[in-house]
Design a protein around this motif. Structure first.
Motif, PDB file in Angstrom:
ATOM      1  N   LEU A 145       0.820  -1.210   0.000  1.00 55.19           N
ATOM      2  CA  LEU A 145       0.000   0.000   0.000  1.00 55.19           C
ATOM      3  C   LEU A 145       0.856   1.264   0.000  1.00 55.19           C
ATOM      4  N   GLN A 146       0.433   2.243  -0.787  1.00 56.82           N
ATOM      5  CA  GLN A 146       1.151   3.504  -0.918  1.00 56.82           C
ATOM      6  C   GLN A 146       0.205   4.671  -0.633  1.00 56.82           C
ATOM      7  N   ILE A 147       0.789   5.781  -0.182  1.00 56.47           N
ATOM      8  CA  ILE A 147       0.000   6.984   0.090  1.00 56.47           C
ATOM      9  C   ILE A 147      -0.142   7.793  -1.196  1.00 56.47           C
ATOM     10  N   GLN A 148      -1.377   8.088  -1.559  1.00 52.45           N
ATOM     11  CA  GLN A 148      -1.651   8.905  -2.734  1.00 52.45           C
ATOM     12  C   GLN A 148      -1.742  10.384  -2.373  1.00 52.45           C
ATOM     13  N   GLN A 149      -2.320  10.673  -1.206  1.00 50.92           N
ATOM     14  CA  GLN A 149      -2.557  12.064  -0.815  1.00 50.92           C
ATOM     15  C   GLN A 149      -2.874  12.108   0.670  1.00 50.92           C
TER      16      GLN A 149
ATOM     17  N   ARG B  60       5.741  15.762   1.057  1.00 52.69           N
ATOM     18  CA  ARG B  60       6.077  14.988   2.252  1.00 52.69           C
ATOM     19  C   ARG B  60       6.269  13.530   1.864  1.00 52.69           C
ATOM     20  N   ILE B  61       7.165  12.855   2.563  1.00 53.27           N
ATOM     21  CA  ILE B  61       7.411  11.426   2.372  1.00 53.27           C
ATOM     22  C   ILE B  61       7.238  10.736   3.718  1.00 53.27           C
ATOM     23  N   SER B  62       6.548   9.622   3.743  1.00 57.58           N
ATOM     24  CA  SER B  62       6.398   8.849   4.973  1.00 57.58           C
ATOM     25  C   SER B  62       7.038   7.482   4.791  1.00 57.58           C
ATOM     26  N   LEU B  63       7.701   7.026   5.840  1.00 55.70           N
ATOM     27  CA  LEU B  63       8.378   5.738   5.784  1.00 55.70           C
ATOM     28  C   LEU B  63       8.404   5.113   7.173  1.00 55.70           C
ATOM     29  N   ALA B  64       8.746   3.851   7.212  1.00 55.70           N
ATOM     30  CA  ALA B  64       8.888   3.130   8.474  1.00 55.70           C
ATOM     31  C   ALA B  64      10.050   2.158   8.354  1.00 55.70           C
ATOM     32  N   PHE B  65      10.716   1.911   9.470  1.00 58.47           N
ATOM     33  CA  PHE B  65      11.826   0.956   9.435  1.00 58.47           C
ATOM     34  C   PHE B  65      12.022   0.309  10.802  1.00 58.47           C
ATOM     35  N   SER B  66      12.611  -0.858  10.776  1.00 56.33           N
ATOM     36  CA  SER B  66      13.107  -1.502  11.986  1.00 56.33           C
ATOM     37  C   SER B  66      14.625  -1.545  11.897  1.00 56.33           C
ATOM     38  N   VAL B  67      15.270  -1.665  13.049  1.00 60.54           N
ATOM     39  CA  VAL B  67      16.739  -1.665  13.081  1.00 60.54           C
ATOM     40  C   VAL B  67      17.243  -3.086  13.300  1.00 60.54           C
TER      41      VAL B  67
ATOM     42  N   THR C 112      20.920   5.410   1.218  1.00 64.08           N
ATOM     43  CA  THR C 112      21.866   5.161   2.313  1.00 64.08           C
ATOM     44  C   THR C 112      21.179   4.534   3.512  1.00 64.08           C
ATOM     45  N   LEU C 113      19.917   4.869   3.706  1.00 66.58           N
ATOM     46  CA  LEU C 113      19.168   4.380   4.858  1.00 66.58           C
ATOM     47  C   LEU C 113      19.094   2.854   4.889  1.00 66.58           C
ATOM     48  N   THR C 114      19.108   2.225   3.737  1.00 67.70           N
ATOM     49  CA  THR C 114      19.029   0.758   3.681  1.00 67.70           C
ATOM     50  C   THR C 114      20.223   0.100   4.378  1.00 67.70           C
ATOM     51  N   ASN C 115      21.345   0.832   4.507  1.00 73.69           N
ATOM     52  CA  ASN C 115      22.539   0.268   5.156  1.00 73.69           C
ATOM     53  C   ASN C 115      22.403   0.212   6.674  1.00 73.69           C
ATOM     54  N   HIS C 116      21.424   0.933   7.217  1.00 69.50           N
ATOM     55  CA  HIS C 116      21.306   1.034   8.680  1.00 69.50           C
ATOM     56  C   HIS C 116      19.971   0.517   9.200  1.00 69.50           C
ATOM     57  N   THR C 117      19.205  -0.158   8.350  1.00 65.93           N
ATOM     58  CA  THR C 117      17.898  -0.655   8.766  1.00 65.93           C
ATOM     59  C   THR C 117      17.773  -2.146   8.473  1.00 65.93           C
ATOM     60  N   GLU C 118      16.929  -2.800   9.255  1.00 67.76           N
ATOM     61  CA  GLU C 118      16.628  -4.212   9.018  1.00 67.76           C
ATOM     62  C   GLU C 118      15.581  -4.338   7.923  1.00 67.76           C
ATOM     63  N   VAL C 119      14.448  -3.648   8.103  1.00 73.11           N
ATOM     64  CA  VAL C 119      13.370  -3.580   7.113  1.00 73.11           C
ATOM     65  C   VAL C 119      13.042  -2.111   6.904  1.00 73.11           C
ATOM     66  N   LEU C 120      12.945  -1.684   5.644  1.00 69.80           N
ATOM     67  CA  LEU C 120      12.603  -0.302   5.315  1.00 69.80           C
ATOM     68  C   LEU C 120      11.400  -0.301   4.374  1.00 69.80           C
ATOM     69  N   LYS C 121      10.353   0.440   4.749  1.00 78.42           N
ATOM     70  CA  LYS C 121       9.158   0.553   3.918  1.00 78.42           C
ATOM     71  C   LYS C 121       8.897   2.032   3.643  1.00 78.42           C
ATOM     72  N   ILE C 122       8.931   2.402   2.377  1.00 73.80           N
ATOM     73  CA  ILE C 122       8.667   3.780   1.971  1.00 73.80           C
ATOM     74  C   ILE C 122       7.243   3.832   1.438  1.00 73.80           C
ATOM     75  N   TYR C 123       6.397   4.578   2.115  1.00 76.11           N
ATOM     76  CA  TYR C 123       4.978   4.615   1.764  1.00 76.11           C
ATOM     77  C   TYR C 123       4.657   5.620   0.669  1.00 76.11           C
ATOM     78  N   GLY C 124       5.650   6.399   0.252  1.00 73.63           N
ATOM     79  CA  GLY C 124       5.441   7.262  -0.895  1.00 73.63           C
ATOM     80  C   GLY C 124       5.592   8.742  -0.596  1.00 73.63           C
TER      81      GLY C 124
END
Length: 288
Positions: free
Chosen positions: A82-86, A196-203, A261-273
């Motif tokens: 799922l991605q954010i449209q607006q 704006r960009i929203s994302l979530a990650f675990s370490v 670069t963020l992918t190098n410091h995260t376990e899972v990275l999800k960019i919602y758009g």
């Protein structure tokens, strides 16, 4: 083509108001018709899009008084595509409904947990020691008081006309500038110019510096973060998912480099758009 838009129902919720506003925007800007589809929970609303039953979902993500809507964040972490449209920012006004004639006769209050929390000061001052019973939505609360003359409900004022229930007290929210952010979620977002960009990650591990390194990626590039918070991963005590709002556009070279670069410091990275933000006014809502 008719665009189906899922939202927390039934008719009369603030989520439906936000969905109506987005449907109006679609009609004016893209000349597309919409069909609103109410669901009994926020999670079911999001799953309906993930499963292809609806085209889009409008869900609350953060309130200015009570903070984030946990079920939205937790469900989005579980759903990968799922991605954010607006984003739609909606001013929230709460009213107190009852078929009784005075607050002194109220013995029970029903509403959605967010609405109860956003009116807790008023409730404490006017209805202390009265049981507060949570419902799946504010309009479900209105259905409860139809059978209980000594019960009250908290819902949006526009529900009075929809359900023919009288308002006993208007504008009871604790803060006058109360507003909620709603995200329009979809599987296939159309390209937009986002602010704006929203994302979530675990370490990878809960060790010193594990959160500092991802945040440093943005600080070193002078990129502003307008929101950061954590939610438990539900795997183990002390493990968290971190949610960030980044100010800027995903096509900005600095942000593109930061996300890479963020992918190098995260376990899972999800960019919602990357998405635009629309602010509604009270007058906009009156026209819906």
């Amino acid at each position: 083509m008719v665009i189906s838009i899922a939202h927390l129902g039934p008719v009369g919720t603030n989520a439906e108001t936000a969905a109506l506003a987005y449907a109006h925007w679609l009609e004016e800007n893209q000349e597309k018709s919409s069909l609103l589809c109410p669901y009994p929970s926020i999670a079911q609303t999001l799953h309906s899009v993930a499963q292809g039953d609806t085209n889009k979902a409008v869900v609350p993500v953060e309130n200015s008084t009570e903070g984030s809507v946990a079920i939205t964040l937790d469900t989005l972490w579980q759903l990968d595509r799922l991605q954010i449209q607006q984003e739609v920012v909606l001013p929230i006004i709460h009213a107190f409904f009852s078929r009784g004639t005075a607050l002194s006769g109220i013995k029970t209050v029903y509403s959605h947990p967010q609405a109860l929390a956003q009116c807790q000061r008023w409730l404490q001052q006017n209805l202390p020691n009265i049981p507060l019973i949570p419902t799946n939505s504010t309009t479900e609360a209105l259905q409860k008081i139809s059978l209980e003359p000594t019960a009250g409900a908290i819902a949006a004022p526009r529900a009075a006309k929809l359900y023919h229930v009288p308002i006993l007290v208007n504008q009871i929210n604790d803060y006058p500038d109360n507003c909620t952010r709603f995200w329009v979620m979809t599987l296939n977002p159309t390209p937009t110019v986002g602010s704006r960009i929203s994302l979530a990650f675990s370490v990878p591990a809960n060790i010193p510096g594990s959160l500092m390194k991802p945040l440093q990626v943005f600080a070193e590039r002078d990129i502003n973060l307008s929101r950061i918070e954590s939610r438990p991963t539900k795997r183990s005590l002390g493990e968290y998912v971190f949610y960030l709002d980044v100010e800027g556009n995903q096509d900005d070279p600095k942000i593109m480099d930061a996300l890479k670069t963020l992918t190098n410091h995260t376990e899972v990275l999800k960019i919602y758009g990357s998405y635009p933000v629309v602010f509604l006014r009270d007058t906009d809502i009156e026209q819906l």
